[in-house]
Design a protein around this motif. Structure first.
Motif, PDB file in Angstrom:
ATOM      1  N   GLU A   1      27.125  44.131  41.351  1.00  0.00           N
ATOM      2  CA  GLU A   1      28.607  43.471  40.776  1.00  0.00           C
ATOM      3  C   GLU A   1      29.317  44.737  40.786  1.00  0.00           C
ATOM      4  OE1 GLU A   1      29.972  40.373  41.249  1.00  0.00           O
ATOM      5  OE2 GLU A   1      28.056  40.091  41.729  1.00  0.00           O
TER       6      GLU A   1
ATOM      7  N   ASP B   1      33.000  45.122  42.820  1.00  0.00           N
ATOM      8  CA  ASP B   1      34.120  45.102  41.904  1.00  0.00           C
ATOM      9  C   ASP B   1      35.178  46.175  42.578  1.00  0.00           C
ATOM     10  OD1 ASP B   1      33.459  43.302  40.161  1.00  0.00           O
ATOM     11  OD2 ASP B   1      32.944  44.806  38.793  1.00  0.00           O
TER      12      ASP B   1
ATOM     13  N   ALA C   1      39.101  45.319  41.676  1.00  0.00           N
ATOM     14  CA  ALA C   1      39.417  45.828  40.528  1.00  0.00           C
ATOM     15  C   ALA C   1      40.465  47.020  40.252  1.00  0.00           C
ATOM     16  CB  ALA C   1      38.151  46.255  39.812  1.00  0.00           C
TER      17      ALA C   1
ATOM     18  N   ARG D   1      34.784  35.089  43.557  1.00  0.00           N
ATOM     19  CA  ARG D   1      35.506  35.866  42.712  1.00  0.00           C
ATOM     20  C   ARG D   1      36.877  34.923  42.199  1.00  0.00           C
ATOM     21  NH1 ARG D   1      35.985  37.137  38.269  1.00  0.00           N
ATOM     22  NH2 ARG D   1      36.213  39.224  37.572  1.00  0.00           N
TER      23      ARG D   1
ATOM     24  N   ILE E   1      42.570  41.187  39.353  1.00  0.00           N
ATOM     25  CA  ILE E   1      41.719  40.726  40.596  1.00  0.00           C
ATOM     26  C   ILE E   1      41.997  39.712  41.334  1.00  0.00           C
ATOM     27  CG2 ILE E   1      39.301  39.456  40.442  1.00  0.00           C
ATOM     28  CD1 ILE E   1      38.729  41.138  37.649  1.00  0.00           C
TER      29      ILE E   1
END
Length: 199
Positions: free
Chosen positions: A29, A33, A37, A76, A93
């Protein structure tokens, strides 16, 4: 993380995805990200940092990686919608996932071979009896729920609404509207930030 660091991290992630011919589906993950992120990125940053040639190269030469990226982005967004998208990190996000999909999708539809991607079923976990939803159904459901997310795109009605995750699919749409109209005579309060999250 500052804007320059975020841009560098995002550029590195895109280049890694495009230049790695091996499938990256099994990555952790933390690997994924990097795509969503990064804070401080604008919609224009996504269009500047991901060039058309780079997108076509990714589509044509690392198709498995691009497919995995699309599924991860939708996954996501779906997770954010399911948990109520609470807080600045979740907002970042969601916005980054939407912006990256906005950059990717036009290049997918340039090529006839890619037009069925969003009609591919998403893997169903064991024990679920229902037929799996397609990528498009999952994306549209998540985006629709996020358009009426308290404190993100509409004002929250209750002060305690953020104590636990909100099931966005169960919200009364009459309480969380953008503008007055049929069924509601009064607009809800809004801010420039909520308006910007809607577009």
């Amino acid at each position: 993380m500052g804007g320059v660091d975020s841009k560098a991290m995002f550029r590195e992630a895109i280049q890694d995805l495009a230049n790695n011919e091996h499938l990256v589906a099994g990555q952790s993950e933390a690997y994924w990200d990097r795509f969503w992120a990064a804070s401080g990125l604008t919609a224009n940053d996504f269009f500047e940092m991901v060039t058309p040639d780079e997108m076509r190269n990714l589509r044509d030469n690392a198709s498995g990686n691009l497919t995995t990226l699309c599924f991860k982005l939708v996954q996501r967004l779906s997770l954010a919608a399911a948990t109520g998208c609470s807080g600045v990190n979740d907002y970042t996000i969601v916005l980054n996932c939407v912006r990256l999909l906005m950059r990717i999708i036009p290049f997918l539809f340039e090529c006839a071979d890619w037009r069925d991607l969003f009609w591919s079923p998403i893997a169903v976990s064991e024990g679920e009896a229902d037929a799996p939803l397609t990528l498009a159904q999952t994306l549209l459901s998540a985006v629709t729920d996020l358009l009426f997310c308290p404190d993100f795109t509409v004002a929250a009605k209750k002060a305690a609404i953020r104590e636990q995750p909100v099931d966005l699919g169960l919200l009364d749409s009459c309480e969380y509207i953008w503008e007055a109209g049929v069924g509601c005579a009064v607009s809800t309060p809004s801010t420039w930030l909520m308006d910007s999250h809607r577009t």
